[in-house]
Scaffold this motif. Structure first.
Motif, short mmCIF file in Angstrom:
data_model
loop_
_atom_site.label_atom_id
_atom_site.label_comp_id
_atom_site.label_asym_id
_atom_site.label_seq_id
_atom_site.Cartn_x
_atom_site.Cartn_y
_atom_site.Cartn_z
N HIS A 240 109.08 17.63 -10.99
CA HIS A 240 108.00 16.65 -11.12
C HIS A 240 106.65 17.34 -10.96
CE1 HIS A 240 110.81 13.36 -11.29
NE2 HIS A 240 111.40 13.80 -10.20
N ALA A 244 103.75 17.11 -13.65
CA ALA A 244 102.41 16.69 -13.25
C ALA A 244 101.36 17.69 -13.73
CB ALA A 244 102.34 16.55 -11.73
N GLU A 247 101.02 17.42 -17.57
CA GLU A 247 100.39 16.16 -18.00
C GLU A 247 98.88 16.24 -17.77
OE1 GLU A 247 102.00 13.51 -19.39
OE2 GLU A 247 103.98 13.24 -18.48
N ARG A 281 99.72 9.50 -15.59
CA ARG A 281 101.11 9.96 -15.53
C ARG A 281 101.22 11.20 -14.64
NH1 ARG A 281 104.76 8.39 -19.36
NH2 ARG A 281 105.73 10.44 -19.13
N GLY A 282 100.25 12.09 -14.77
CA GLY A 282 100.26 13.32 -13.99
C GLY A 282 100.14 13.04 -12.50
N LEU A 283 99.21 12.16 -12.15
CA LEU A 283 99.01 11.84 -10.73
C LEU A 283 100.26 11.17 -10.15
CD1 LEU A 283 95.28 10.59 -10.71
CD2 LEU A 283 96.16 12.85 -10.08
N ALA A 285 103.36 11.62 -11.19
CA ALA A 285 104.40 12.65 -11.05
C ALA A 285 104.12 13.53 -9.83
CB ALA A 285 104.47 13.51 -12.32
N LEU A 286 102.85 13.80 -9.58
CA LEU A 286 102.47 14.61 -8.41
C LEU A 286 102.84 13.88 -7.11
CD1 LEU A 286 101.06 17.06 -7.10
CD2 LEU A 286 98.89 15.87 -7.38
N GLU A 287 102.55 12.58 -7.10
CA GLU A 287 102.88 11.78 -5.92
C GLU A 287 104.39 11.82 -5.64
OE1 GLU A 287 101.83 7.28 -5.14
OE2 GLU A 287 100.16 8.35 -6.08
N ALA A 304 99.53 21.61 -9.60
CA ALA A 304 99.23 20.26 -10.07
C ALA A 304 98.21 19.60 -9.14
CB ALA A 304 100.52 19.43 -10.13
N ALA A 308 94.78 18.08 -10.17
CA ALA A 308 94.48 16.69 -9.83
C ALA A 308 93.09 16.55 -9.21
CB ALA A 308 95.55 16.13 -8.89
#
Lengths: 424, 138
Positions: A240, A244, A247, A281-283, A285-287, A304, A308
């Protein structure tokens, strides 16, 4: 011409089916034959059959099953006709699975995801060179044809074809088992898979050769591979983390190129052109990566997290450079590298001032790993220019321009050198 | 390429309080999962019936007029959408052949990238960017 019924051109319909089905097809065949190279050939045979028959007969209702049945028939024919079959029987010590299961496609879906994951790990096996891993991954998981891979990497089709043939032979010779590694091995092997995907992304994101600054198709391909892997390994934080990172980086695509195709650097980008959907989407996935890893960052999640920080800043002035410097420090502990140190220097210079950055960079000048890395003189030139040491800055920009393999970037650096002369 | 797949509603779906059956939801869930696992789905949402919606109509300098739903022309309404990232038109078509619809209609439209507007002057582009900034859209 309003409301004319469009029929899909059979060739592009077949390409689309192939793109959607080929990885599963090869994975299923590899489980049956225990031979990834052979599985890939059988799948290609089925594709040829589709190209011959579908334009006449139309695309079947369940094209995936059609391809699988055809490939299986070819497999049986092949085995009956040649000694490979005898050898296989000797190896496996029993009848091949599909010989006893006439309707094996019914049972195939049960473990197709495991098979896909096995295929991913096999394509990225350490017995292969990095280039071979990339080529096999794009071919077998991405469903790209050899000529498409060649075009994406600006290579000759024959060279890529040979690379793939050799890679399949290497896997066969090394008797690489068709499995997902477990235990200690798994971590190292997963990092190899992630590395291959990120390499594909970067090849597209910062084209190292030729005129193009970006080859979006490769970025999209890498993102698709990453998302597929995230579906196959939903509990792995670093998967993930990589998604992230990609993305968020991809979200800047439209802002990275100026009106004349020249590169636009992060801090100069028009942030209104950043794609909010990809950032979101990236944030997310980072979470997910952070929660799965219990707040600890892996290498990709750390990168990531840095990306971010930029994505969250609506203007360059809002960037939390102090946090970015801390994240780079953490990343350097996970993965000590002069390139990361160089990035930390940039973050420090933004958080504290160019002197702080220069202090870190000056320690890197003698670093052999950065000897031909154009970003070192480019960054050092930037600090020097900000400190008003224009002669030194110009020399650094010129040196960087000589080092870069990217035409557009060279122009950018020469412009900065000329600017130093003007200001002097 | 990015495509928006627009799912049209009909008299059955665009009824106040209408709920898809458990079976429909399950089928759609399975299809969505396939799209996600294939790495092609960027976004996808279902919309509530138009009874919960409203329209804002503009005419010259007059104040905008608000019209509450439900709206009569149910076949022209949108019941949901996907945003898919695929290689080309053929791929989005191949995916949609697999969608669990037995009747009705979907409409597939390519999402414009900025470079698709060849005749956008710098001023237009700039204004569009300002707008996006204000709305927070990408």
């Amino acid at each position: 011409m309003v409301g004319v019924t469009a029929t899909a051109d059979p060739r592009s319909a077949i390409d689309a089916v192939w793109r959607i089905e080929s990885a599963r097809l090869i994975a299923g065949l590899a489980r049956m034959t225990r031979d990834v190279g052979l599985a890939e050939e059988l799948a290609q045979d089925a594709l040829v059959a589709a190209l011959e028959q579908w334009p006449e007969s139309g695309v079947p209702r369940n094209p995936g099953a059609w391809l699988m049945t055809t490939a299986k028939r070819r497999a049986v024919d092949t085995f009956r006709r040649n000694e490979r079959y005898e050898k296989k029987l000797g190896e496996i010590g029993r009848e091949l699975e599909f010989e006893e299961d006439p309707d094996f496609t019914a049972g195939l879906d049960d473990h197709i995801e495991d098979d896909l994951l096995r295929l991913v790990f096999t394509a990225c096996h350490p017995v292969l060179s990095t280039e071979a891993r990339v080529a096999l991954t794009l071919k077998m998981i991405g469903g790209l044809q050899t000529h498409e891979i060649a075009r994406a990497f600006l290579a000759k089709e024959t060279a890529i074809a040979q690379r793939i043939v050799r890679a399949k032979k290497t896997l066969g010779d090394a008797k690489v088992p068709f499995e997902v590694p477990e235990g200690e091995d798994r971590v190292a092997r997963l990092s190899s898979v992630l590395e291959v995907i990120y390499l594909i992304f970067n090849e597209g994101y910062s084209a190292t050769a030729g005129e193009d600054w970006m080859r979006p198709a490769l970025c999209e391909e890498a993102l698709r591979l990453g998302r597929i892997l995230a579906g196959l390994m939903p509990r792995e934080p670093e998967v993930h983390g990589l998604v992230a990172l990609m993305e968020i980086q991809a979200s800047r695509a439209a802002a990275r190129v100026g009106p004349n195709g020249e590169p636009v650097l992060l801090m100069d980008q028009d942030r209104t052109k950043w794609n909010r959907l990809l950032i979101g989407r990236g944030l997310a996935a980072l979470e997910l990566a952070e929660s799965l890893a219990d707040g600890a960052f892996g290498v990709y999640a750390a990168q990531a997290a840095i990306a971010a920080c930029h994505a969250r800043a609506r203007t360059g002035d809002e960037t939390d450079w102090a946090r970015i410097a801390v994240l780079y420090e953490g990343l350097g502990k996970l993965n000590p590298s002069p390139v990361i140190e160089l990035n930390r220097a940039v973050a420090l210079s933004m958080a504290v001032g160019p002197e702080a950055g220069l202090e870190v960079v000056d320690k890197l000048v003698s670093e052999p790993a950065l000897k031909s890395y154009h970003l070192l003189p480019s960054v050092r030139g930037d600090f020097l220019a900000k400190l008003g040491r224009l002669d030194e800055a110009r020399a650094e920009f010129e040196r960087a321009a000589e080092m870069t393999g990217n035409d557009r970037e060279r122009t950018l650096l020469l412009n900065r050198a000329a600017e130093c002369t003007r200001r002097d | 390429m990015r495509f928006m797949v627009i799912v049209k509603s009909d008299e059955k779906t665009d009824v106040a309080g209408a709920q898809p059956s458990a079976e429909d939801l399950q089928e759609m869930g399975k299809f969505n999962e396939e799209l996600v696992k294939a790495g092609v789905m960027l976004a996808g949402e279902g919309l509530l019936p138009s009874a919960e919606g409203f329209r804002v109509q503009y005419s010259g300098t007059n104040e905008a007029r608000i019209v509450d739903g439900p709206f009569a022309e149910s076949k022209e309404l949108i019941a949901g959408f996907w945003i898919l990232q695929v290689k080309d038109r053929a791929e989005v078509l191949e995916w949609m052949k697999r969608a669990p619809f037995r009747e009705g209609e979907i409409e597939i439209r390519r999402i414009a990238e900025l470079e698709d507007f060849d005749n956008a002057t710098p001023e237009i582009v700039e204004r569009e960017q300002k707008l996006r900034e204000q709305t927070g859209a990408n």
